[in-house]
Scaffold this active site. Structure first.
Site, PDB file in Angstrom:
ATOM      1  CG  ASP A   7      -1.834   1.197   1.274  1.00  0.00           C
ATOM      2  OD1 ASP A   7      -2.275   1.649   0.203  1.00  0.00           O
ATOM      3  OD2 ASP A   7      -2.115   1.686   2.388  1.00  0.00           O
ATOM      4  CD  GLU A  67      -5.073   0.768  -2.722  1.00  0.00           C
ATOM      5  OE1 GLU A  67      -5.973   0.066  -2.236  1.00  0.00           O
ATOM      6  OE2 GLU A  67      -4.576   1.737  -2.133  1.00  0.00           O
ATOM      7  CG  ASP A 140      -0.845   3.272   6.020  1.00  0.00           C
ATOM      8  OD1 ASP A 140      -0.892   3.952   4.984  1.00  0.00           O
ATOM      9  OD2 ASP A 140      -1.116   3.724   7.152  1.00  0.00           O
TER      10      ASP A 140
END
Length: 191
Positions: A7, A67, A140
């Protein structure tokens, strides 16, 4: 199969390494890379690269799941996030790893069944699916684990990352996109 989920962030970058054996998932490692607020952006990118490289060396994932960038009104933030993603992509390519990218809604849908799920809902489901108690913090970390889970649940179904000039099946490269859609390109330096 071992997957490293990332992330990306310019202040905090979450990561999670998950091994899948049959229908069982095991968290090998997870955490957050905390970046010093006084460090330059280049120093932060270097730190992310080095720390993720150490994770890859220690756990030997076969794939990095990342992502994709969501649209942001803050251009500076979007550019910085893109640079962080670039460092992760470069690391994966330098280590000859598969790279799969997922939109935030796709990750949320894979983990919770709802593409508009909150971060709390994602964290709860990730912890439940991976039998983690307590729930890892900050978000996160659970987001990164969710990205890795998404890749494993989808069976790595995403087409591997292609370099410039190559296109995904049915898609087009960036250069083809720019040529076909000049009105969609933001002109940073106009005369």
């Amino acid at each position: 199969m071992v997957v490293l989920g990332v992330d990306p962030g310019s202040r905090l970058t979450g990561y999670g390494v998950i091994r899948q054996e049959g229908t069982f998932f095991t968290v090998l490692s997870c955490g957050v890379i905390r970046l010093h607020p006084r460090s330059s952006h280049a120093e932060r990118i270097g730190q992310i690269y080095r720390e993720l490289e150490a994770v890859i060396t220690d756990y030997a994932p076969e794939c990095v799941a990342l992502e994709t960038v969501f649209l942001s009104r803050n251009v500076q933030s979007a550019l910085k996030l893109g640079q962080v993603r670039g460092a992760v992509i470069a690391l994966a390519m330098n280590r000859n790893l598969l790279l799969h990218e997922y939109a935030p809604r796709e990750v949320k849908s894979a983990v919770t069944g709802k593409g508009a799920a909150s971060k709390e809902q994602v964290a709860f489901m990730v912890a439940r699916m991976l039998a983690l108690n307590p729930v890892p913090e900050p978000f996160d970390v659970t987001d990164a684990l969710g990205i890795a889970l998404c890749d494993l649940l989808r069976g790595g179904s995403r087409e591997p990352f292609k370099s410039a000039g190559q296109s995904r099946k049915g898609g087009m490269s960036w250069s083809q996109f720019v040529g076909a859609s000049p009105d969609m390109v933001i002109r940073l330096f106009q005369k």
